[in-house]
Design an enzyme around this catalytic site. Structure first.
Site, PDB file in Angstrom:
ATOM      1  N   LYS A  50       0.701  -0.883  -0.227  1.00 53.83           N
ATOM      2  CA  LYS A  50       0.153  -0.181   0.216  1.00 53.83           C
ATOM      3  C   LYS A  50       0.738   0.926   0.132  1.00 53.83           C
ATOM      4  CE  LYS A  50      -3.234   2.000   3.388  1.00 53.83           C
ATOM      5  NZ  LYS A  50      -4.518   2.761   4.037  1.00 53.83           N
TER       6      LYS A  50
ATOM      7  N   GLU B 257      -8.955  12.049  11.834  1.00 55.87           N
ATOM      8  CA  GLU B 257      -8.217  10.626  13.100  1.00 55.87           C
ATOM      9  C   GLU B 257      -7.518  10.856  14.498  1.00 55.87           C
ATOM     10  OE1 GLU B 257      -5.293   7.676  10.587  1.00 55.87           O
ATOM     11  OE2 GLU B 257      -6.106   8.638   9.653  1.00 55.87           O
TER      12      GLU B 257
ATOM     13  N   GLU C   6      -6.990  -2.402   3.189  1.00 50.17           N
ATOM     14  CA  GLU C   6      -6.752  -1.328   2.999  1.00 50.17           C
ATOM     15  C   GLU C   6      -6.851  -0.808   4.147  1.00 50.17           C
ATOM     16  OE1 GLU C   6      -7.154   3.463   2.137  1.00 50.17           O
ATOM     17  OE2 GLU C   6      -8.540   2.343   0.819  1.00 50.17           O
TER      18      GLU C   6
ATOM     19  N   GLU D 156     -11.395  10.640  -4.956  1.00 50.63           N
ATOM     20  CA  GLU D 156     -11.796  10.521  -3.557  1.00 50.63           C
ATOM     21  C   GLU D 156     -10.739  12.380  -3.229  1.00 50.63           C
ATOM     22  OE1 GLU D 156     -10.075   8.302  -0.127  1.00 50.63           O
ATOM     23  OE2 GLU D 156     -10.732   6.679  -2.237  1.00 50.63           O
TER      24      GLU D 156
ATOM     25  N   LYS E 282     -12.337  14.439  -0.788  1.00 55.45           N
ATOM     26  CA  LYS E 282     -11.657  14.515   0.697  1.00 55.45           C
ATOM     27  C   LYS E 282     -11.600  15.965   0.831  1.00 55.45           C
ATOM     28  CE  LYS E 282      -9.840  10.384   1.989  1.00 55.45           C
ATOM     29  NZ  LYS E 282      -8.377   9.897   2.110  1.00 55.45           N
TER      30      LYS E 282
END
Length: 472
Positions: free
Chosen positions: A224, A273, A317, A454, A458
């Site tokens: 990743k 987060e 992911e 994406e 965001k």
């Protein structure tokens, strides 16, 4: 011990001041001299708007912090002491040292809140991030705090020399008397701002980078990579950071919201987060990865949420981040518990989310924890070192503090508390230029066009705020 000449209270006009300002000024006037102390004093105040407090008061440095669970918010003006180092471990050690010198004049137990953070990669010294060292923490001179609905006004004053002590106290009193307690934030001009956009990477280069990542995955050298993008908005006039932050927070109340001023630049953001929160030996962190947009209605929104939960690519992911956390913590914790995976819904996007709680071994400190958990595969990739090497060689972006860590650090004899967010959904403002950052994780099978979309999703939460089209 020096005999102090106190400010003549009869010569100070408190008639137009709130009672709490007069009380705090009197506390400051009575602070005793004792070398190498950092004095703290505070008073209870009425309900205040913390962002309005910052907006209506001038300072060469400002900071703002709002916790995701809305338990605590801080607004700071000026610098009592600051820590500037080349690494987070050095910064943590110095914050601990300074905390041991704080003497509180408060009636209640007091935690000294140092606010700051650190960059994604310590070697990043690009021009746009020059004012933001690799690691930086500040104890503000004046701080307005809100904790579970209770408001306090704090001061911090270093006691560095006998000859300067009275002058330092009187200067601080003058600052307190000059504070503006207006609760309003100026609205943007009705004429509005005109903007031009410029991206750090065009679509053709983006597709090439994504192809490179897929090639590395096929060769099994990497699983990743998180690629980031910087979208720069240039306006015809300066943007008001307090308006931006206030409006951004209004549409993202359940996030870590922050602002840090360094020189004429402001880092601000609303991050969903957490890097980690530690209270004593209790640790809380999380796995946050995998993203889809929001639906137009309840039914379409739920379909997208189910796609997150069931799609193998999203599961992969997210699973890499959880696997990384498990590997990093198992050697330093007596227990590590993963709660069931859920969907975190934000204004424009939704993520796979998994809460992790752990009991730390007694010999583990924050310097080691930061090195273990930062950066997670959610912002770098997996395996971490291979992903970081790829980004260093190929990513056309000076990340600086973007995808680094930011938050509050507090050490006292009674309690230790550290709460750090990941610097995502963030922007860097300098006069009329706003650098807007976003990133996406690429795993096997990721579609480059979908990932580009994406990135846009965001960042749209911030763009709607800038353009004045955000819906609260």
């Amino acid at each position: 011990m020096q005999t102090l000449v106190k400010p003549a209270e009869s010569l100070i006009d408190f008639s137009d001041q709130p009672d709490f300002v007069a009380t705090l000024c009197k506390q400051v006037s009575l602070l005793p001299y004792f070398l190498d102390r950092i004095y703290h004093a505070s008073v209870s105040v009425d309900r205040q708007d913390l962002i309005a407090f910052l907006s209506n008061n001038t300072s060469h440095q400002k900071m703002y912090w709002h916790e995701r669970d809305q338990e605590r918010s801080l607004a700071g003006l000026g610098v009592a002491v600051e820590v500037i180092t080349g690494s987070s471990s050095e910064a943590i050690a110095e914050v601990k040292n300074l905390s041991s010198r704080i003497f509180s004049q408060s009636e209640k137990a007091y935690l000294p809140w140092f606010f700051g953070g650190f960059s994604f990669a310590e070697e990043d010294e690009s021009d746009i991030w020059q004012e933001f060292p690799s690691s930086y923490f500040v104890l503000p001179q004046i701080c307005l705090s809100e904790t579970q609905g209770e408001y306090h006004l704090h001061i911090h004053l270093p006691c560095n020399g006998e000859a300067e002590w009275n002058t330092a106290k009187n200067d601080l009193i003058r600052l307190l008397l000059a504070l503006d307690w207006d609760q309003s934030i100026p609205e943007p001009s009705e004429e509005g701002l005109q903007f031009q956009k410029c991206s750090s990477i065009d679509k053709a280069h983006w597709h090439d980078l994504c192809d490179q990542v897929q090639s590395e995955i096929v060769q099994q050298s990497i699983e990743k990579v998180v690629l980031a993008r910087d979208l720069v908005l240039s306006s015809n006039d300066s943007m008001n950071v307090h308006q931006l932050l206030n409006r951004w927070l209004a549409v993202n109340p359940d996030t870590y919201s922050f602002m840090l001023q360094r020189g004429d630049k402001y880092l601000l953001g609303c991050s969903p987060e957490r890097l980690y929160k530690r209270e004593g030996q209790q640790l809380c962190t999380e796995s946050l990865a995998g993203t889809v947009g929001r639906g137009d209605g309840l039914a379409s929104d739920e379909l997208l949420a189910q796609k997150l939960l069931n799609d193998s690519q999203f599961q992969n992911e997210h699973g890499l981040v959880s696997q990384f956390i498990q590997q990093q913590l198992e050697g330093v914790c007596s227990t590590v518990d993963f709660e069931p995976t859920q969907v975190m819904k934000l204004e424009k996007v939704q993520h796979l989310y998994q809460k992790v709680t752990a009991e730390l071994n007694s010999n583990i400190d924050d310097a080691e924890l930061i090195n273990l958990l930062h950066p997670t595969p959610a912002v770098s990739g997996y395996p971490r070192n291979a992903a970081l090497n790829f980004l260093s060689a190929n990513e056309p972006l000076a990340r600086g503090w973007y995808s680094g860590g930011i938050g509050i650090v507090s050490y006292s004899d009674e309690r230790e508390l550290v709460d750090l967010a990941v610097v995502i959904r963030s922007a860097l403002l300098e006069n009329n230029r706003l650098h807007c950052f976003s990133g996406v994780g690429l795993v096997e099978g990721s579609d480059s066009e979908s990932e580009w979309q994406e990135l846009d999703s965001k960042i749209n939460s911030l763009l709607d705020v800038v353009y004045g089209t955000a819906q609260h």
